[in-house]
Scaffold this motif. Structure first.
Motif, short mmCIF file in Angstrom:
data_model
loop_
_atom_site.label_atom_id
_atom_site.label_comp_id
_atom_site.label_asym_id
_atom_site.label_seq_id
_atom_site.Cartn_x
_atom_site.Cartn_y
_atom_site.Cartn_z
N SER A 188 1.04 -1.26 -0.15
CA SER A 188 -0.04 -0.12 -0.04
C SER A 188 0.99 1.62 -0.23
O SER A 188 2.21 1.26 0.30
N ASN A 189 -0.37 2.49 -0.56
CA ASN A 189 1.12 3.80 -0.40
C ASN A 189 1.35 4.24 1.03
O ASN A 189 -0.04 5.41 0.25
N LEU A 190 2.33 4.33 1.32
CA LEU A 190 2.67 4.34 2.96
C LEU A 190 3.02 6.37 2.78
O LEU A 190 2.51 6.56 3.32
N ASP A 191 3.35 6.00 1.57
CA ASP A 191 3.98 7.65 1.48
C ASP A 191 2.63 8.61 1.19
O ASP A 191 2.36 9.75 1.94
N GLN A 192 1.75 8.22 0.85
CA GLN A 192 0.77 9.20 0.47
C GLN A 192 -0.33 8.97 1.76
O GLN A 192 -0.61 9.84 2.34
N LEU A 193 0.12 8.10 2.68
CA LEU A 193 -0.28 7.98 4.28
C LEU A 193 0.88 9.32 4.96
O LEU A 193 -0.48 9.80 5.40
N LEU A 194 1.72 9.01 4.90
CA LEU A 194 2.68 10.48 5.27
C LEU A 194 1.96 11.74 5.51
O LEU A 194 2.24 12.38 6.02
N GLU A 195 1.72 11.32 3.74
CA GLU A 195 1.56 12.72 3.95
C GLU A 195 0.49 13.74 4.07
O GLU A 195 0.58 14.59 4.06
N LEU A 196 -0.65 12.71 3.61
CA LEU A 196 -1.75 13.26 5.00
C LEU A 196 -1.59 13.54 5.87
O LEU A 196 -2.66 14.03 6.68
N GLY A 197 -0.13 12.93 6.65
CA GLY A 197 -0.41 13.38 8.29
C GLY A 197 -0.99 11.95 8.87
O GLY A 197 -0.89 12.45 10.22
N TRP A 198 -1.31 10.88 8.83
CA TRP A 198 -2.26 10.05 9.51
C TRP A 198 -1.11 9.75 10.75
O TRP A 198 -1.92 9.46 11.70
N ASP A 199 -0.02 9.62 10.45
CA ASP A 199 1.03 9.08 11.40
C ASP A 199 1.38 10.31 12.68
O ASP A 199 1.42 9.93 13.96
N GLY A 200 0.76 11.41 12.73
CA GLY A 200 0.11 12.35 13.83
C GLY A 200 -1.07 12.07 13.59
O GLY A 200 -1.26 12.90 15.01
N PHE A 201 -1.72 11.60 14.17
CA PHE A 201 -3.36 11.67 13.83
C PHE A 201 -3.86 10.57 15.18
O PHE A 201 -5.19 10.70 15.55
N PHE A 202 -3.18 9.58 15.64
CA PHE A 202 -3.44 8.86 16.85
C PHE A 202 -2.43 9.09 17.89
O PHE A 202 -2.05 8.73 18.60
N ASN A 203 -3.47 10.80 18.63
CA ASN A 203 -3.04 11.18 18.96
C ASN A 203 -3.39 11.31 20.59
O ASN A 203 -3.24 11.17 21.66
N THR A 204 -4.42 10.39 20.64
CA THR A 204 -5.18 10.34 21.95
C THR A 204 -4.71 9.06 22.39
O THR A 204 -5.00 8.13 21.94
N GLN A 205 -4.26 9.10 23.52
CA GLN A 205 -3.49 8.35 23.94
C GLN A 205 -3.11 8.05 25.54
O GLN A 205 -3.59 9.21 25.95
N TYR A 206 -3.28 6.62 26.23
CA TYR A 206 -3.54 7.15 27.89
C TYR A 206 -2.46 5.94 27.70
O TYR A 206 -2.14 5.14 26.97
N ARG A 207 -2.00 5.97 29.41
CA ARG A 207 -0.82 5.27 30.06
C ARG A 207 -2.03 3.82 30.32
O ARG A 207 -2.04 4.22 31.61
N LEU A 208 -1.09 3.03 30.33
CA LEU A 208 -1.86 1.66 31.01
C LEU A 208 -0.72 1.09 32.17
O LEU A 208 0.31 1.00 31.07
N THR A 209 -1.65 0.70 32.81
CA THR A 209 -0.46 0.76 33.89
C THR A 209 -0.73 -1.15 34.72
O THR A 209 -1.81 -1.17 34.53
N SER A 210 -0.08 -1.48 35.81
CA SER A 210 -0.25 -2.81 35.72
C SER A 210 -1.46 -2.08 37.14
O SER A 210 -2.04 -3.48 37.87
N SER A 211 -1.94 -1.30 37.48
CA SER A 211 -2.90 -1.35 38.88
C SER A 211 -4.79 -1.85 37.70
O SER A 211 -5.66 -1.92 38.05
N THR A 212 -4.60 -1.44 36.68
CA THR A 212 -5.90 -1.74 35.63
C THR A 212 -6.26 -3.38 35.68
O THR A 212 -5.11 -4.01 35.07
N GLU A 213 -7.25 -3.68 35.83
CA GLU A 213 -7.72 -5.20 35.57
C GLU A 213 -8.55 -5.10 34.07
O GLU A 213 -9.30 -4.55 34.20
N LEU A 214 -8.14 -5.89 33.67
CA LEU A 214 -9.08 -6.41 32.37
C LEU A 214 -9.56 -8.30 32.42
O LEU A 214 -8.73 -8.82 33.09
N PHE A 215 -10.22 -7.69 30.81
CA PHE A 215 -10.96 -9.69 31.53
C PHE A 215 -11.00 -9.80 29.98
O PHE A 215 -11.00 -9.42 28.44
N ARG A 216 -10.92 -11.49 29.49
CA ARG A 216 -10.81 -11.88 29.12
C ARG A 216 -12.28 -13.82 28.43
O ARG A 216 -11.45 -14.00 30.00
#
Length: 303
Positions: free
Chosen positions: A93-121
């Protein structure tokens, strides 16, 4: 404060919209995507006060608008990319196009997962009367038998978790009297935790000098989030998951994140977490559970 002190910000905001013949009103567009004002009445009052003071063709809060072409082209490329990945150009796929569109900087809604959080499966038992599975059995299947999912391609297992025990039951589509093993997972003791890209949270719109980038990233994440949350139906092909598998690999490569979080479509109040490397997690407990109550609702489809 005097709202006119925010004229520079509102000018930058207005520059991202254009007047159209038919479309949503400016106030609905802003409120629908951002809930930026306290309510629609406040939005109308402030926008009607400010629009005449700005250099824009938008006259008031009820003007029909759409995002400018640059923004529409950016988020609509997701639909183009999906079709390309599924039917014409899967591995190069044309990764250059995605980088030109700035997608590499669009996933900035982030949080820090720590060992205190319980998750389930959860895993559904094929036979009743068996004991709970061992902690080792609650991890991903081996690569040679790992099937493709909404985030991972075949042969590359990711660890799918939920933020609460009830959501897990919906995600594995547990039925009446099914017996399941439900495991609790926690991040291993890592000093700084790990970063997770969060598709359930929005970047605040008030980002002076970054308004356009903020709008673009929000609209793109919304598009991708809808596809991440979409459950696979019995008659769907795994081809439908290729675009979201691709974008998870893109996130893993270009953001350095260790996973993603997105809303569960099967249990709207729950959230799903995908960990790219299961070795970051430890299974701390496994319990045996039986489904004793099932609530079903149907919706009449249009004919």
């Amino acid at each position: 404060m005097d709202v006119t002190e925010l004229l520079d910000f509102f000018q930058e905001l207005a520059d991202n919209f254009e007047v159209v013949g038919t479309g949503e009103s400016l106030k609905n567009k802003i409120q629908g995507n951002w809930s930026f004002f306290a309510n629609h009445q406040v939005a109308e009052k402030i926008l009607n006060h400010l629009m005449p003071k700005l250099k824009t063709a938008i006259s008031n809060a009820n003007s029909s608008v759409d995002y400018i072409q640059e923004i529409r082209d950016n988020y609509s490329y997701w639909e183009t990319l999906k079709e390309e990945l599924k039917w014409s150009n899967r591995f190069l796929s044309n990764l250059d196009q995605l980088l030109e569109l700035g997608w590499d900087g669009f996933f900035n809604t982030q949080y820090r997962l720590t060992s205190s959080t319980e998750l389930f499966r959860a895993r559904v038992h094929h036979k009743s009367g068996n004991p709970a599975l061992s902690p080792t059995e609650m991890f991903c299947p081996p690569p040679d038998i790992a099937k493709g999912g909404r985030a991972n391609p075949s042969g590359i297992p990711y660890l799918y978790l939920c933020d609460n025990m009830e959501t897990v039951l919906y995600e594995v589509r547990a039925s009446y009297l099914d017996e399941l093993s439900i495991a609790t997972f926690q991040l291993k003791q890592l000093p700084d935790g790990v970063i997770i890209v969060d598709f359930t949270e929005d970047t605040p719109l008030f980002q002076p000098e970054l308004v356009r980038e903020t709008i673009m990233s929000k609209l793109l994440r919304d598009k991708i989030s809808q596809d991440l949350s979409k459950p696979m139906r019995r008659y769907d092909s795994e081809i439908e998951y290729i675009p979201t598998q691709f974008i998870c690999e893109f996130i893993r490569t270009y953001t350095g994140a260790s996973g993603i979080r997105f809303s569960s479509s099967l249990h709207p109040s729950g959230k799903n977490i995908v960990i790219f490397d299961q070795n970051l997690m430890e299974c701390t407990n496994v319990i045996l559970h039986q489904v004793t109550t099932v609530n079903l609702e149907s919706t009449k489809l249009k004919t």
